[in-house]
Structures are given as structure tokens and as C-alpha cells.
Design a protein around this motif. Structure first.
Motif, PDB file in Angstrom:
ATOM      1  N   ARG A  45       0.857  -1.183   0.000  1.00  0.00           N
ATOM      2  CA  ARG A  45       0.000   0.000   0.000  1.00  0.00           C
ATOM      3  C   ARG A  45       0.891   1.230   0.000  1.00  0.00           C
ATOM      4  O   ARG A  45       1.912   1.270   0.680  1.00  0.00           O
ATOM      5  CB  ARG A  45      -0.875  -0.006   1.257  1.00  0.00           C
ATOM      6  CG  ARG A  45      -1.687   1.252   1.496  1.00  0.00           C
ATOM      7  CD  ARG A  45      -2.513   1.128   2.770  1.00  0.00           C
ATOM      8  NE  ARG A  45      -1.678   1.078   3.961  1.00  0.00           N
ATOM      9  CZ  ARG A  45      -1.500   2.092   4.811  1.00  0.00           C
ATOM     10  NH1 ARG A  45      -2.105   3.242   4.609  1.00  0.00           N
ATOM     11  NH2 ARG A  45      -0.733   1.954   5.857  1.00  0.00           N
ATOM     12  N   LEU A  46       0.505   2.231  -0.782  1.00  0.00           N
ATOM     13  CA  LEU A  46       1.183   3.532  -0.780  1.00  0.00           C
ATOM     14  C   LEU A  46       0.127   4.591  -1.036  1.00  0.00           C
ATOM     15  O   LEU A  46      -0.475   4.625  -2.111  1.00  0.00           O
ATOM     16  CB  LEU A  46       2.284   3.617  -1.838  1.00  0.00           C
ATOM     17  CG  LEU A  46       2.937   5.001  -2.021  1.00  0.00           C
ATOM     18  CD1 LEU A  46       3.528   5.533  -0.720  1.00  0.00           C
ATOM     19  CD2 LEU A  46       3.999   4.943  -3.108  1.00  0.00           C
ATOM     20  N   THR A  47      -0.131   5.405  -0.017  1.00  0.00           N
ATOM     21  CA  THR A  47      -1.099   6.480  -0.138  1.00  0.00           C
ATOM     22  C   THR A  47      -0.497   7.762   0.415  1.00  0.00           C
ATOM     23  O   THR A  47       0.461   7.727   1.186  1.00  0.00           O
ATOM     24  CB  THR A  47      -2.402   6.178   0.652  1.00  0.00           C
ATOM     25  OG1 THR A  47      -2.083   6.097   2.042  1.00  0.00           O
ATOM     26  CG2 THR A  47      -3.057   4.905   0.182  1.00  0.00           C
ATOM     27  N   PHE A  88       5.075  15.121   5.964  1.00  0.00           N
ATOM     28  CA  PHE A  88       5.990  15.863   5.096  1.00  0.00           C
ATOM     29  C   PHE A  88       5.510  17.296   4.901  1.00  0.00           C
ATOM     30  O   PHE A  88       4.337  17.601   5.062  1.00  0.00           O
ATOM     31  CB  PHE A  88       6.158  15.172   3.733  1.00  0.00           C
ATOM     32  CG  PHE A  88       4.901  15.112   2.909  1.00  0.00           C
ATOM     33  CD1 PHE A  88       4.518  16.172   2.093  1.00  0.00           C
ATOM     34  CD2 PHE A  88       4.088  13.988   2.950  1.00  0.00           C
ATOM     35  CE1 PHE A  88       3.360  16.114   1.332  1.00  0.00           C
ATOM     36  CE2 PHE A  88       2.928  13.915   2.195  1.00  0.00           C
ATOM     37  CZ  PHE A  88       2.560  14.985   1.385  1.00  0.00           C
ATOM     38  N   GLN A  89       6.467  18.132   4.578  1.00  0.00           N
ATOM     39  CA  GLN A  89       6.212  19.501   4.123  1.00  0.00           C
ATOM     40  C   GLN A  89       7.240  19.741   3.035  1.00  0.00           C
ATOM     41  O   GLN A  89       8.440  19.776   3.301  1.00  0.00           O
ATOM     42  CB  GLN A  89       6.370  20.523   5.240  1.00  0.00           C
ATOM     43  CG  GLN A  89       6.105  21.937   4.749  1.00  0.00           C
ATOM     44  CD  GLN A  89       6.192  22.960   5.875  1.00  0.00           C
ATOM     45  OE1 GLN A  89       6.491  22.645   7.008  1.00  0.00           O
ATOM     46  NE2 GLN A  89       5.938  24.197   5.542  1.00  0.00           N
ATOM     47  N   GLU A 126       5.441  11.435  -7.233  1.00  0.00           N
ATOM     48  CA  GLU A 126       6.879  11.212  -7.103  1.00  0.00           C
ATOM     49  C   GLU A 126       7.378  11.727  -5.758  1.00  0.00           C
ATOM     50  O   GLU A 126       8.216  11.092  -5.114  1.00  0.00           O
ATOM     51  CB  GLU A 126       7.638  11.880  -8.254  1.00  0.00           C
ATOM     52  CG  GLU A 126       9.136  11.724  -8.189  1.00  0.00           C
ATOM     53  CD  GLU A 126       9.656  10.289  -8.230  1.00  0.00           C
ATOM     54  OE1 GLU A 126      10.863  10.109  -7.948  1.00  0.00           O
ATOM     55  OE2 GLU A 126       8.904   9.346  -8.528  1.00  0.00           O
ATOM     56  N   ALA A 127       6.861  12.866  -5.311  1.00  0.00           N
ATOM     57  CA  ALA A 127       7.250  13.393  -3.999  1.00  0.00           C
ATOM     58  C   ALA A 127       6.858  12.418  -2.892  1.00  0.00           C
ATOM     59  O   ALA A 127       7.622  12.188  -1.951  1.00  0.00           O
ATOM     60  CB  ALA A 127       6.617  14.763  -3.777  1.00  0.00           C
ATOM     61  N   ALA A 128       5.683  11.811  -3.002  1.00  0.00           N
ATOM     62  CA  ALA A 128       5.231  10.837  -2.006  1.00  0.00           C
ATOM     63  C   ALA A 128       6.114   9.586  -2.039  1.00  0.00           C
ATOM     64  O   ALA A 128       6.493   9.056  -0.988  1.00  0.00           O
ATOM     65  CB  ALA A 128       3.774  10.460  -2.256  1.00  0.00           C
ATOM     66  N   ALA A 133      10.466   6.336   0.525  1.00  0.00           N
ATOM     67  CA  ALA A 133      11.778   5.692   0.434  1.00  0.00           C
ATOM     68  C   ALA A 133      12.749   6.248   1.475  1.00  0.00           C
ATOM     69  O   ALA A 133      13.516   5.497   2.082  1.00  0.00           O
ATOM     70  CB  ALA A 133      12.347   5.866  -0.971  1.00  0.00           C
ATOM     71  N   LEU A 134      12.708   7.554   1.696  1.00  0.00           N
ATOM     72  CA  LEU A 134      13.612   8.162   2.672  1.00  0.00           C
ATOM     73  C   LEU A 134      13.247   7.788   4.104  1.00  0.00           C
ATOM     74  O   LEU A 134      14.102   7.832   4.995  1.00  0.00           O
ATOM     75  CB  LEU A 134      13.611   9.685   2.512  1.00  0.00           C
ATOM     76  CG  LEU A 134      14.293  10.197   1.239  1.00  0.00           C
ATOM     77  CD1 LEU A 134      14.041  11.687   1.068  1.00  0.00           C
ATOM     78  CD2 LEU A 134      15.790   9.905   1.287  1.00  0.00           C
TER      79      LEU A 134
END
Length: 177
Positions: A45-47, A88-89, A126-128, A133-134
Motif C-alpha cells: 500500500r502507498l497512499t 511531510f512539508q 513522485e514526492a510521495a 523511500a527516505l
């Protein structure tokens, strides 16, 4: 340049002074492609949820990435499930503002989460993906890692230092080694 596996473009002309809420989710094919890129066994899952707004003429996205992934133990290659919940920001800055190659730049703490874009769109997907990953453990170790290292003859940090050498000498003198 090829398009990212999980691309969710947001046109700059749709971002204003009033925050705009967005929710995105990677489909099965996108998750499989991202897993290959990031060296993961799987992404279940990736949201991401985000609020995008213009601040001083710069697009800023604030929100949270959530993911269920399966990493590989760096020692045994055993699967290690992990859950990511990462706030994130991110500031999106036009590539034209990037200094020339060889020029040094200094980033303040608030500038560290900066993503560059070109054209009239930013890519929230892509930012998500990069945020996910980080947030991952770069050296995941499973429950069998220590035993596998011992079996391979790898000594631990405590055994390798000067006190480890003294312990080994003591063990030899006492007939343990």
C-alpha cells in the motif's frame, strides 16, 4: 527522461492561496515498479494525503505518506514487513532557480525538503514515493541476522574493540577459547 512510476501531476495554475486537499494512491502496477526501483520485496500500500497551497508564490504541500512495505534483511535476505507513516512539508521550486553546475548552495532547515519541477506541473506522486523511500530503514535486520553473522564468523562491535581483545585473552587463559 522517463516519467516516474507513480506520477500524480498537479497543474500550477490549479494551486492558489486557499489550501487544496488531495488524496492519492498507487495502484498495483505502480507499487510493483516502485518496489523494483527502491529494492523492496513488495509495496502492499502507498497512499498520501496533502494540502497544497501557494506561499509567497511557491507551491507547498503538507501532508502524510502511508505505506506497507516488505524490505529485505541486509544479512539474511529474509522478508521484513514495515509500515511507514511519514509527515511531510515539501516546497516545489522551479528548476530555473537551480544554481549552475559547480556552484555551491546552502540550504536552511526549512529548505531541505525541496523538490524541483519543470514546466507547469508539480508531481505529488513522485514526492510521495521519495518521502516513503527516505523514511525506510536503510539497513533492516531481521530476527535471524545476529545468528547468521555469528555462524559466518563475523564478530560484534564489542568483541572487536580493545576490551573485546582483552576478553578473548582472558578466555584463552581460563581455557574457554
Amino acid at each position: 527522461m522517463t516519467a516516474p512510476e507513480f506520477s500524480r501531476p498537479v497543474a500550477l495554475d490549479t494551486i492558489g492561496q486557499t489550501p487544496r486537499a488531495l488524496a492519492i494512491e498507487a495502484d498495483e502496477a505502480e507499487r510493483a515498479a516502485l518496489a523494483r526501483r527502491f529494492g523492496l520485496k513488495a509495496i502492499g500500500r502507498l497512499t498520501a494525503t496533502a494540502s497544497i497551497v501557494l506561499r509567497a508564490g511557491t507551491p507547498v504541500a503538507e501532508g502524510e505518506v502511508q505505506a506497507d512495505v516488505v524490505q529485505s534483511c541486509v544479512v539474511t535476505d529474509d522478508p521484513i514487513p514495515a509500515t511507514v507513516t511519514e509527515p511531510f512539508q515539501i516546497r516545489f521550486v522551479a528548476e530555473a532557480a537551480v544554481p549552475a553546475e559547480g556552484e555551491e548552495i546552502e540550504l536552511s532547515a526549512e529548505e531541505c525538503d525541496t523538490v524541483f519541477y519543470s514546466g507547469g506541473v508539480i508531481d505529488l506522486g513522485e514526492a510521495a514515493a521519495e518521502t516513503m523511500a527516505l523514511a525506510l530503514d536503510p539497513f533492516p535486520r531481521g530476527p535471524n541476522a545476529d545468528a547468521a553473522l555469528r555462524d559466518a564468523g563475523v564478530i560484534g562491535e564489542g568483541e572487536a574493540g580493545p576490551f573485546g581483545a582483552l576478553k578473548a585473552l582472558k578466555d584463552r587463559l581460563e581455557g574457554k577459547g
